[in-house]
Design an enzyme around this catalytic site. Structure first.
Site, PDB file in Angstrom:
ATOM      1  N   ASN A  91      43.513  53.231  27.378  1.00 17.34           N
ATOM      2  CA  ASN A  91      44.585  53.351  28.366  1.00 17.34           C
ATOM      3  C   ASN A  91      45.739  54.241  27.884  1.00 17.34           C
ATOM      4  OD1 ASN A  91      44.498  50.827  26.752  1.00 17.34           O
ATOM      5  ND2 ASN A  91      46.607  50.599  27.436  1.00 17.34           N
ATOM      6  N   SER A 128      39.911  46.138  37.146  1.00 12.83           N
ATOM      7  CA  SER A 128      41.167  45.757  37.792  1.00 12.83           C
ATOM      8  C   SER A 128      41.476  46.720  38.941  1.00 12.83           C
ATOM      9  CB  SER A 128      42.288  45.812  36.751  1.00 12.83           C
ATOM     10  OG  SER A 128      43.516  45.498  37.349  1.00 12.83           O
ATOM     11  N   ALA A 129      41.690  46.151  40.138  1.00  7.84           N
ATOM     12  CA  ALA A 129      41.839  46.965  41.354  1.00  7.84           C
ATOM     13  C   ALA A 129      43.015  47.943  41.295  1.00  7.84           C
ATOM     14  CB  ALA A 129      42.004  46.036  42.562  1.00  7.84           C
ATOM     15  N   THR A 158      40.828  29.421  45.027  1.00  9.50           N
ATOM     16  CA  THR A 158      40.456  30.122  46.260  1.00  9.50           C
ATOM     17  C   THR A 158      40.464  31.626  46.023  1.00  9.50           C
ATOM     18  OG1 THR A 158      41.455  28.349  47.527  1.00  9.50           O
ATOM     19  CG2 THR A 158      41.076  30.419  48.704  1.00  9.50           C
ATOM     20  N   CYS A 166      52.568  47.942  29.102  1.00  9.76           N
ATOM     21  CA  CYS A 166      52.880  46.658  28.478  1.00  9.76           C
ATOM     22  C   CYS A 166      53.669  46.864  27.191  1.00  9.76           C
ATOM     23  CB  CYS A 166      51.594  45.907  28.174  1.00  9.76           C
ATOM     24  SG  CYS A 166      50.355  46.132  29.440  1.00  9.76           S
TER      25      CYS A 166
HETATM   26  N1  PMP Z   1      42.717  46.540  29.986  1.00 10.45           N
HETATM   27  C1  PMP Z   1      43.176  47.801  30.018  1.00 10.45           C
HETATM   28  C2  PMP Z   1      42.442  48.869  29.261  1.00 10.45           C
HETATM   29  C3  PMP Z   1      44.333  48.106  30.748  1.00 10.45           C
HETATM   30  O1  PMP Z   1      44.792  49.365  30.768  1.00 10.45           O
HETATM   31  C4  PMP Z   1      44.999  47.070  31.451  1.00 10.45           C
HETATM   32  C5  PMP Z   1      46.273  47.355  32.242  1.00 10.45           C
HETATM   33  N2  PMP Z   1      47.266  48.032  31.510  1.00 10.45           N
HETATM   34  C6  PMP Z   1      44.479  45.774  31.390  1.00 10.45           C
HETATM   35  C7  PMP Z   1      43.337  45.548  30.658  1.00 10.45           C
HETATM   36  C8  PMP Z   1      45.137  44.635  32.121  1.00 10.45           C
HETATM   37  O2  PMP Z   1      44.848  44.723  33.481  1.00 10.45           O
HETATM   38  P1  PMP Z   1      45.645  43.865  34.589  1.00 10.45           P
HETATM   39  O3  PMP Z   1      46.897  44.618  34.885  1.00 10.45           O
HETATM   40  O4  PMP Z   1      44.700  43.822  35.762  1.00 10.45           O
HETATM   41  O5  PMP Z   1      45.880  42.505  34.049  1.00 10.45           O
END
Ligand code: PMP
Length: 375
Positions: free
Chosen positions: A147, A194-195, A232, A320
């Site tokens: 990422n 992840s959408a 749900t 993050c």
């Molecule tokens: N894995 C990777 C490689 C990511 O880039 C991210 C989001 N930064 C996540 C997991 C976490 O995804 P989510 O925002 O759906 O919790």
């Protein structure tokens, strides 16, 4: 505002918005309810499961809907902790997202081995091959694309090595899905997606896991998802996620040439600011991602603030990690010093980012460089 932070999150794709609105209007039932209103919602989820399975190349029953990849990743590590022998090791690449690394540390402590990466940020496959001849871990985790740097990981080679030794293989494919074809990922034992990374809504994702054999649930308290995830299901979210993914998969051939725009940008950036270093420049990367070590500023955060004021949204690394003092663990694992890692900016585009957006970024970087690096 020119938005260059698509690896953090993306705007909603129009097809996803439409699917979400339609599902909220027409699929009001709880998929677990015994009446026809519930059954309609359940049927829509099943159809979405079939579609995703076809895209990934796996069985529809392998798919579990989740609230996003952080949940999916925690679910994999929790399952591993509950099912592996008490002395089993797990091997996780040193550049994984914190939502893999933190639960891995939490559940496995000393039994977690970090797999090294090269200076360019790619898993050291020789290391994996050599170590697999000596020991057999309970799980190997390698993301599909990083990422922060965009560096593509040799997940399919690592999967083959693990297969030949009977080792379970988990791939966090969050940054790959929707940017590169997803076909083939389904061969991994576990995959998370992840959408909101590919034009879907935030707060919805999936886990691909083996349909046969028990998967220990992270969330307890309901029979949903074959007992693998209580709660749900987010029906509009799932349908919107699939609409976004189908749109991206259909546009895949148009995405590959976008790499040229990124390369042009990198070339002109290096010509304008020769002290810049492009991280992972020598290896295949996602077509949308540039991580650049910028010229030193009195305070690195000023780059982001000044670019923001100039109308350009960029990131200092993963969303993050941004704003924290700690330097990127990814750059650390690649052998960069904390001082070098502190110079990192990440620019991540989308299929809609135009050549003039890249020009706008370049112009702003030149102006800000003249400002933050003087005196
Ligand atoms: N894995 C990777 C490689 C990511 O880039 C991210 C989001 N930064 C996540 C997991 C976490 O995804 P989510 O925002 O759906 O919790």
């Amino acid at each position: 505002m020119i938005y260059f932070d698509h690896n953090a999150t993306t705007p909603l794709h129009p097809a996803a918005r439409e699917a979400w609105l339609a599902a909220n209007e027409t699929l009001i039932g709880n998929p677990s309810s015994p009446h026809r209103v519930g059954a309609r919602a359940d049927a829509a989820l099943s159809a979405a499961r079939q579609k995703l399975a076809a895209i990934l190349g796996c069985d529809a029953l392998d798919i579990v809907w989740t609230s996003g990849a952080t949940e999916s990743n925690n679910a994999v590590l929790t399952h591993a902790a509950r099912t592996l022998a008490s002395d089993a090791e797990i091997w996780v690449s040193a550049i994984e997202h914190p939502s893999v690394l933190a639960p891995a540390r939490h559940h496995f402590g000393e039994r977690l081995r970090l797999m090294p990466v090269t200076r360019a940020g790619v898993l050291d496959l020789d290391w994996l091959e050599t170590e697999l001849k000596k020991r057999r871990p309970g799980l190997v985790a390698l993301m599909a694309a990083n990422n922060e740097t965009g560096a593509l990981q040799p997940w399919s080679e690592a999967l083959a090595l693990c297969r030949s030794r009977g080792v379970t293989f988990f791939c966090d494919a969050v940054q790959w899905i929707g940017k590169l074809p997803s076909r083939g990922l389904g061969a991994c034992d576990f995959i998370s997606g992840s959408a909101h990374k590919f034009g879907g809504p935030k707060g919805v994702g999936f886990l691909k896991c083996p349909a046969k054999g028990r998967v220990e649930p992270l969330l307890l308290g309901g029979p949903q998802e074959e007992g693998r995830r209580a709660g749900t299901e987010n029906v509009p979210g799932v349908l919107a996620m699939l609409a976004a993914l189908e749109a991206r998969e259909a546009a895949m051939t148009a995405m590959a040439p976008l790499e040229n725009r990124r390369s042009d940008f990198e070339r002109t950036l290096l010509a304008a600011l020769p002290s810049v270093e492009i991280v992972g420049a020598t290896v295949p990367r996602l077509w949308n991602t540039v991580m650049a070590l910028m010229p030193e500023a009195d305070c690195q955060q000023r780059w982001v603030v000044k670019l923001d004021k100039a109308g350009i949204a960029v990131s200092t690394g993963s969303a993050c990690a941004s704003g924290k003092e700690a330097p990127s663990h990814v750059l650390g694992a690649m052998g960069y010093s904390p001082a070098e890692a502190a110079r990192a900016l990440r620019f991540s585009s989308s299929p809609e980012t135009s050549a003039s957006d890249w020009d706008g970024l370049l112009g702003a970087l030149k102006r800000v460089a003249a400002d933050v690096t003087k005196g």
